[in-house]
Design a protein around this motif. Structure first.
Motif, PDB file in Angstrom:
ATOM      1  N   ALA A   1       0.856  -1.200   0.000  1.00  0.00           N
ATOM      2  CA  ALA A   1       0.000   0.000   0.000  1.00  0.00           C
ATOM      3  C   ALA A   1       0.885   1.241   0.000  1.00  0.00           C
ATOM      4  O   ALA A   1       1.535   1.561   0.995  1.00  0.00           O
TER       5      ALA A   1
ATOM      6  N   ASP B   1       0.764   4.469   0.460  1.00  0.00           N
ATOM      7  CA  ASP B   1      -0.022   5.584   0.988  1.00  0.00           C
ATOM      8  C   ASP B   1       0.863   6.813   1.163  1.00  0.00           C
ATOM      9  O   ASP B   1       1.177   7.222   2.288  1.00  0.00           O
TER      10      ASP B   1
ATOM     11  N   LYS C   1      -0.384  -0.810  -4.383  1.00  0.00           N
ATOM     12  CA  LYS C   1      -1.734  -0.242  -4.282  1.00  0.00           C
ATOM     13  C   LYS C   1      -1.624   1.275  -4.277  1.00  0.00           C
ATOM     14  O   LYS C   1      -0.890   1.856  -3.476  1.00  0.00           O
TER      15      LYS C   1
ATOM     16  N   THR D   1     -14.013  -1.529   7.437  1.00  0.00           N
ATOM     17  CA  THR D   1     -13.673  -2.009   8.783  1.00  0.00           C
ATOM     18  C   THR D   1     -13.824  -0.900   9.825  1.00  0.00           C
ATOM     19  O   THR D   1     -13.844  -1.162  11.015  1.00  0.00           O
TER      20      THR D   1
ATOM     21  N   VAL E   1     -12.609  -7.261  -0.725  1.00  0.00           N
ATOM     22  CA  VAL E   1     -11.631  -6.861   0.288  1.00  0.00           C
ATOM     23  C   VAL E   1     -12.222  -7.301   1.621  1.00  0.00           C
ATOM     24  O   VAL E   1     -13.395  -7.049   1.882  1.00  0.00           O
TER      25      VAL E   1
ATOM     26  N   PRO F   1      -6.250  -6.494   3.907  1.00  0.00           N
ATOM     27  CA  PRO F   1      -5.371  -5.621   4.694  1.00  0.00           C
ATOM     28  C   PRO F   1      -5.394  -6.071   6.159  1.00  0.00           C
ATOM     29  O   PRO F   1      -5.997  -7.087   6.475  1.00  0.00           O
TER      30      PRO F   1
ATOM     31  N   ARG G   1       0.163  -7.664  10.000  1.00  0.00           N
ATOM     32  CA  ARG G   1       1.297  -7.173  10.801  1.00  0.00           C
ATOM     33  C   ARG G   1       2.251  -8.322  11.089  1.00  0.00           C
ATOM     34  O   ARG G   1       1.814  -9.463  11.253  1.00  0.00           O
TER      35      ARG G   1
ATOM     36  N   GLN H   1      -4.677  -0.405  13.341  1.00  0.00           N
ATOM     37  CA  GLN H   1      -5.452  -1.571  12.890  1.00  0.00           C
ATOM     38  C   GLN H   1      -5.912  -2.347  14.120  1.00  0.00           C
ATOM     39  O   GLN H   1      -5.222  -2.380  15.142  1.00  0.00           O
TER      40      GLN H   1
ATOM     41  N   VAL I   1      -2.593  -6.964   1.625  1.00  0.00           N
ATOM     42  CA  VAL I   1      -2.251  -5.563   1.370  1.00  0.00           C
ATOM     43  C   VAL I   1      -1.497  -5.062   2.596  1.00  0.00           C
ATOM     44  O   VAL I   1      -2.056  -5.025   3.695  1.00  0.00           O
ATOM     45  N   VAL I   2      -0.234  -4.715   2.409  1.00  0.00           N
ATOM     46  CA  VAL I   2       0.603  -4.332   3.541  1.00  0.00           C
ATOM     47  C   VAL I   2       1.160  -2.929   3.317  1.00  0.00           C
ATOM     48  O   VAL I   2       1.805  -2.673   2.298  1.00  0.00           O
ATOM     49  N   GLY I   3       0.884  -2.038   4.259  1.00  0.00           N
ATOM     50  CA  GLY I   3       1.378  -0.666   4.153  1.00  0.00           C
ATOM     51  C   GLY I   3       2.538  -0.413   5.074  1.00  0.00           C
ATOM     52  O   GLY I   3       3.684  -0.766   4.777  1.00  0.00           O
ATOM     53  N   ARG I   4       2.235   0.186   6.231  1.00  0.00           N
ATOM     54  CA  ARG I   4       3.293   0.646   7.131  1.00  0.00           C
ATOM     55  C   ARG I   4       4.323  -0.383   7.577  1.00  0.00           C
ATOM     56  O   ARG I   4       5.487  -0.017   7.748  1.00  0.00           O
ATOM     57  N   PRO I   5       3.965  -1.675   7.749  1.00  0.00           N
ATOM     58  CA  PRO I   5       5.034  -2.623   8.110  1.00  0.00           C
ATOM     59  C   PRO I   5       6.153  -2.648   7.064  1.00  0.00           C
ATOM     60  O   PRO I   5       7.291  -3.031   7.368  1.00  0.00           O
TER      61      PRO I   5
HETATM   62  O1  C5P Z   1      -0.373   0.607   6.797  1.00  0.00           O
HETATM   63  P1  C5P Z   1      -1.371  -0.533   6.758  1.00  0.00           P
HETATM   64  O2  C5P Z   1      -0.719  -1.884   6.565  1.00  0.00           O
HETATM   65  O3  C5P Z   1      -2.344  -0.494   7.910  1.00  0.00           O
HETATM   66  O4  C5P Z   1      -2.181  -0.239   5.410  1.00  0.00           O
HETATM   67  C1  C5P Z   1      -3.291  -1.004   5.031  1.00  0.00           C
HETATM   68  C2  C5P Z   1      -3.862  -0.448   3.759  1.00  0.00           C
HETATM   69  O5  C5P Z   1      -5.084  -1.115   3.473  1.00  0.00           O
HETATM   70  C3  C5P Z   1      -4.203   1.041   3.808  1.00  0.00           C
HETATM   71  O6  C5P Z   1      -4.020   1.566   2.492  1.00  0.00           O
HETATM   72  C4  C5P Z   1      -5.665   1.053   4.192  1.00  0.00           C
HETATM   73  O7  C5P Z   1      -6.333   2.187   3.737  1.00  0.00           O
HETATM   74  C5  C5P Z   1      -6.164  -0.199   3.469  1.00  0.00           C
HETATM   75  N1  C5P Z   1      -7.381  -0.784   4.022  1.00  0.00           N
HETATM   76  C6  C5P Z   1      -7.488  -1.225   5.336  1.00  0.00           C
HETATM   77  N2  C5P Z   1      -8.648  -1.780   5.792  1.00  0.00           N
HETATM   78  C7  C5P Z   1      -9.703  -1.911   4.972  1.00  0.00           C
HETATM   79  C8  C5P Z   1      -9.621  -1.496   3.651  1.00  0.00           C
HETATM   80  C9  C5P Z   1      -8.434  -0.932   3.212  1.00  0.00           C
HETATM   81  O8  C5P Z   1      -6.529  -1.126   6.087  1.00  0.00           O
HETATM   82  N3  C5P Z   1     -10.796  -2.501   5.407  1.00  0.00           N
END
Ligand code: C5P
Length: 232
Positions: free
Chosen positions: A8, A10, A32, A119, A156, A178, A181, A190, A208-212
């Protein structure tokens, strides 16, 4: 079904996302692009990242009348993204229109995934604000069935729900999850999280992994760890 890790991205500017992607000299992660980056930089950012060889999940969560969604999906399809999404709350008619709009003249199209209940929506808020008085998980499963009926590829959802979604909608109905962790990592905002290895075990198709990854001291190492745990 090809399992993959989607990063992700972001970020709010081209400079930030490119400096992040420049760190990946060997692999080309599936990325993403969400509303923040897309609204800041426009469709050019999608083309540029695509030209660098990345697959793209364009996370714009469309929700409008069927005709508008159909026409917008047709524009997104020409951007040549690999996956995009919409809100299942837009109804089966809207989702069917989206599939039609997304399908290219040669019959191919990007994968189309539905968001069920966000969520961030609690049972309480769903009842008080949306006047939906069924249990949240029943609503999520019903929206998943509607998405399948409309011809979408998946939804999702939380990795913790991936198994149930497959039981209801079939193994080929894709779960994009998403809320992932590392076991020794920070959870942040989260709530219902799981590790890449556990997500694999439950049956997620894409995590879908963002900050980690994006906030790690070594993002490439964090990405590789995710791939090793999830894809194996
Ligand atoms: O940083 P992190 O791993 O929490 O990022 C998760 C990504 O997935 C972010 O872009 C967030 O907006 C997205 N997302 C989520 N939960 C959802 C739908 C999308 O965390 N239910």
């Amino acid at each position: 079904m090809g399992k993959d890790v989607i990063v992700a991205c972001d970020f709010s500017s081209k400079a930030e996302v490119m400096s992040f992607l420049d760190k990946f000299t060997e692999e080309k992660p599936f990325v993403k692009i969400g509303m923040e980056l897309y609204y800041a930089e426009g469709p050019a950012i999608v083309r540029e990242i695509k030209e660098r060889g990345h697959k793209i999940f364009l996370d714009l969560k469309l929700h409008d009348i069927p005709n508008t969604v159909k026409k917008s999906m047709s524009v997104l399809s020409r951007l040549d993204v690999d996956m995009t999404n919409l809100h299942a709350a837009g109804t089966v008619a809207m989702m069917e229109a989206a599939v039609e709009g997304l399908t290219r003249p040669d019959g191919t199209r990007p994968m189309l995934i539905a968001v069920t209940q966000l969520t961030s929506t609690s049972q309480e808020r769903m009842e008080s604000d949306l006047l939906i008085e069924k249990p949240l998980d029943e609503v999520v499963m019903h929206y998943a069935s509607c998405a399948k009926k409309a011809g979408l590829d998946g939804i999702v959802c939380s990795p913790l729900e991936a198994g149930k979604v497959h039981d209801r909608c079939g193994e080929n109905f894709v779960t994009v999850t998403p809320g992932v962790r590392f076991a020794d990592g920070e959870v942040g905002d989260q709530v219902r999280v799981t590790t890449p290895a556990k997500a694999k075990e439950i049956g997620s198709d894409y995590i879908v992994v963002g900050r980690p990854i994006t906030a790690a001291a070594d993002p490439v190492a964090a990405y590789r760890r995710c791939v090793a745990e999830f894809v194996g």
